[in-house]
Design an enzyme around this catalytic site. Structure first.
Site, short mmCIF file in Angstrom:
data_model
loop_
_atom_site.label_atom_id
_atom_site.label_comp_id
_atom_site.label_asym_id
_atom_site.label_seq_id
_atom_site.Cartn_x
_atom_site.Cartn_y
_atom_site.Cartn_z
N ASP A 107 0.81 -1.21 0.00
CA ASP A 107 0.00 0.00 0.00
C ASP A 107 0.85 1.26 0.00
O ASP A 107 1.35 1.69 1.05
CB ASP A 107 -0.90 -0.03 1.26
CG ASP A 107 -1.80 1.16 1.35
OD1 ASP A 107 -2.47 1.33 2.39
OD2 ASP A 107 -1.85 1.95 0.37
N ASP A 155 -1.39 5.59 -5.37
CA ASP A 155 -1.86 4.82 -4.22
C ASP A 155 -2.25 3.40 -4.61
O ASP A 155 -3.38 3.15 -5.03
CB ASP A 155 -3.05 5.56 -3.60
CG ASP A 155 -3.52 4.91 -2.32
OD1 ASP A 155 -4.41 5.47 -1.67
OD2 ASP A 155 -2.99 3.83 -1.96
C1 1VS Z 1 -10.31 4.02 0.18
C2 1VS Z 1 -8.94 3.81 0.71
N1 1VS Z 1 -8.16 5.05 0.55
C3 1VS Z 1 -8.22 6.01 1.52
O1 1VS Z 1 -8.93 5.93 2.50
C4 1VS Z 1 -7.32 7.15 1.35
C5 1VS Z 1 -7.71 8.53 1.51
C6 1VS Z 1 -9.07 9.00 1.74
C7 1VS Z 1 -9.29 9.96 2.71
C8 1VS Z 1 -10.59 10.43 2.91
C9 1VS Z 1 -11.65 9.94 2.14
C10 1VS Z 1 -11.41 8.96 1.16
C11 1VS Z 1 -10.11 8.47 0.96
C12 1VS Z 1 -6.66 9.39 1.38
S1 1VS Z 1 -5.23 8.53 1.09
C13 1VS Z 1 -5.99 7.02 1.07
N2 1VS Z 1 -5.30 5.87 0.81
C14 1VS Z 1 -5.22 4.87 1.70
O2 1VS Z 1 -5.72 4.88 2.78
C15 1VS Z 1 -4.47 3.67 1.20
N3 1VS Z 1 -4.68 2.56 2.11
C16 1VS Z 1 -6.01 1.91 1.98
C17 1VS Z 1 -6.00 0.69 2.88
C18 1VS Z 1 -7.35 0.08 2.93
C19 1VS Z 1 -8.49 0.64 3.47
N4 1VS Z 1 -9.52 -0.24 3.40
C20 1VS Z 1 -9.08 -1.37 2.76
C21 1VS Z 1 -9.77 -2.55 2.41
C22 1VS Z 1 -9.03 -3.55 1.76
C23 1VS Z 1 -7.69 -3.37 1.47
C24 1VS Z 1 -7.01 -2.19 1.80
C25 1VS Z 1 -7.73 -1.20 2.45
#
Ligand code: 1VS
Length: 350
Positions: free
Chosen positions: A34, A238
Site C-alpha cells: 500500500d 496509491d
Molecule cells: C479508500 C482507501 N483510501 C483512503 O482511504 C485514502 C484517503 C481517503 C481519505 C478520505 C476519504 C477517502 C479516501 C486518502 S489517502 C488514502 N489511501 C489509503 O488509505 C491507502 N490505504 C487503503 C487501505 C485500505 C483501506 N480499506 C481497505 C480494504 C481492503 C484493502 C485495503 C484497504
C-alpha cells in the site's frame, strides 16, 4: 540486495495481494502492498477469533527472531471508514528475497468488520513515507525505508495488471516490464504520500469519438473531440486504493460521454449500464502518455442483477487531493524512487 514478488489481484482487481515471509521459521502471509499508508500490520495470534475469518495469522511467540517493542502501540483509520490497532514487534521480513531483520511488524488486536470480511487479506505492507507511520511513542520505518540502503538501487516498482498477476520489484528496474521511456516527475512527500502532478489528461480518444459520430470529413475548424485538456491533476500514487478518485469536473467530463451514466446516491457514485462502451482515460507525465482502456473503468456490477455497473473513476470530493489508485496504475509500469532526499515517480507504457 533485490526482491521480486507477485502481485495477485482479487476479484475485480479490488486489491492485489503479495506473499511476505515473517519470522523464523518463516510464516507466510499475503499482504496488500500500500503506497497510500505506512504501517506494516498483520492479522495475528492477538486478533480476537471473532474478528478472524480465514486470514493467516502471524504468531510472534512462534518466531525465534521476534522481539516485542515494549510500550509501543499503533492505531490506523482509512478514508473508507475501516480501521485496525494493536501492538508492535520487530522480526525478519522477507519480500521475494529482499530481507530486513528488524522490521516493525504491527500485530492487530482489533480490526474493523471490512477487514474481517476480506478473507484473503492477511494485512497491509505500507510503502508511503515513514512520516505517517502510526506507531507511538516511537514512529517505525516502512520496509522500503529500512531496506533502501541495502538495495542495488533506491527504488521499488509496481507492475499491476488487470485480472492477472503482476509484480512488485525492490532494488532494480526490470526493463522487460515496460516499453518506451520512463518519464519521471518530482514527488511532494510533505504529507507522507507519493504526491505528484500529472501534466494533462484527456477523455476518450479522438478517433473513437469521431468514428462514433460517423463524420465523413472534419472541417479544419472542428474542435478536437477528445476534450483533451492541458489541465494538470495533482494526487497521490496509491496502490492501496482500488479506484481513481478524481476532481468532480473530470468525472463530469468523463461520464458525459456515457449516455446511461448517473451519479447515484444509493450506489455511492457514478453507475452506468454494464453493457455501456466506456471511453479511454489518458494522462501524461512529461513525454509519456498512459491510456487507461475504457474497459478497465467498467469496474464491477453494483449488484447481482449485473445490470448497473460501478465506475472505476469516481469523485475525490472532500479528500483534498486526487487518488491515482489501482485503476490508474495498472495501465502503467510505475517506479517509486527515493534516495532519501528527493523522491521521484516514474511512469512508462507497457
Ligand atoms: C479508500 C482507501 N483510501 C483512503 O482511504 C485514502 C484517503 C481517503 C481519505 C478520505 C476519504 C477517502 C479516501 C486518502 S489517502 C488514502 N489511501 C489509503 O488509505 C491507502 N490505504 C487503503 C487501505 C485500505 C483501506 N480499506 C481497505 C480494504 C481492503 C484493502 C485495503 C484497504
Amino acid at each position: 540486495d533485490t526482491g521480486s514478488a507477485a502481485a495477485t489481484p482479487e476479484q475485480y482487481d479490488i486489491q492485489y495481494l503479495t506473499p511476505v515471509s515473517l519470522g523464523t521459521p518463516p510464516q507466510i502471509l499475503n499482504l496488500d502492498f500500500d503506497s497510500g499508508s505506512s504501517d506494516l500490520w498483520v492479522f495475528s495470534s492477538e486478533t480476537p477469533a471473532s474478528q478472524v475469518k480465514g486470514q493467516a495469522q502471524y504468531n510472534p511467540s512462534k518466531s525465534s527472531t521476534s522481539k516485542e517493542v515494549s510500550g509501543a502501540t499503533w492505531d490506523i483509520s482509512y478514508g473508507d471508514g475501516s480501521s485496525s490497532s494493536g501492538n508492535v514487534y520487530t522480526d525478519v521480513v522477507n519480500v521475494g528475497n529482499a530481507t530486513f531483520a528488524g522490521q516493525a511488524v504491527e500485530t492487530a488486536q482489533q480490526v474493523s468488520s471490512s477487514f474481517t470480511s476480506d478473507t484473503n487479506n492477511d494485512g497491509l505492507l505500507g510503502l508511503a513515507f515513514s512520516t505517517i507511520n502510526t506507531v507511538q511513542p516511537e514512529q517505525q520505518k516502512t520496509f522500503f525505508d529500512n531496506i533502501r540502503d541495502d538495495l542495488d538501487s533506491p527504488v521499488w516498482t509496481a507492475d499491476l495488471k488487470h485480472n492477472e498477476p503482476g509484480t512488485y520489484n525492490f532494488g532494480f528496474i526490470d526493463d522487460s516490464l515496460y516499453t518506451g521511456k520512463i518519464a519521471y516527475t518530482d514527488v511532494d512527500s510533505s504529507d507522507g504520500f507519493w504526491m505528484i502532478t500529472l501534466d494533462s489528461y484527456s477523455v476518450g480518444s479522438s478517433t473513437s469519438n469521431l468514428s462514433s459520430r460517423a463524420f465523413h470529413h472534419r472541417p479544419s475548424t472542428f474542435p478536437s473531440p477528445s476534450d483533451s485538456a492541458s489541465t494538470p491533476l495533482t494526487g497521490i500514487a496509491d496502490t492501496g486504493t482500488t479506484l481513481a478518485l478524481l476532481p468532480d469536473s473530470v468525472c463530469t467530463e468523463y461520464y458525459s460521454q456515457v449516455s446511461s451514466a448517473a451519479n447515484s446516491q444509493t450506489a455511492g457514485g457514478y453507475v452506468f449500464d454494464c453493457d455501456a462502451t466506456l471511453p479511454d482515460f489518458t494522462y501524461t507525465v512529461g513525454s509519456t502518455t498512459i491510456t487507461i482502456p475504457g474497459e478497465y473503468i467498467n469496474y464491477a456490477p453494483v449488484d447481482t442483477t449485473g445490470e448497473q455497473c460501478f465506475g472505476g473513476i469516481q469523485s475525490d470530493a472532500d479528500i483534498g487531493f486526487s487518488i491515482f489508485g489501482d485503476i490508474a496504475l495498472k495501465a502503467a509500469f510505475v517506479v517509486f524512487e527515493d534516495d532519501g532526499s528527493s523522491p521521484r515517480l516514474g511512469f512508462a507504457q507497457k
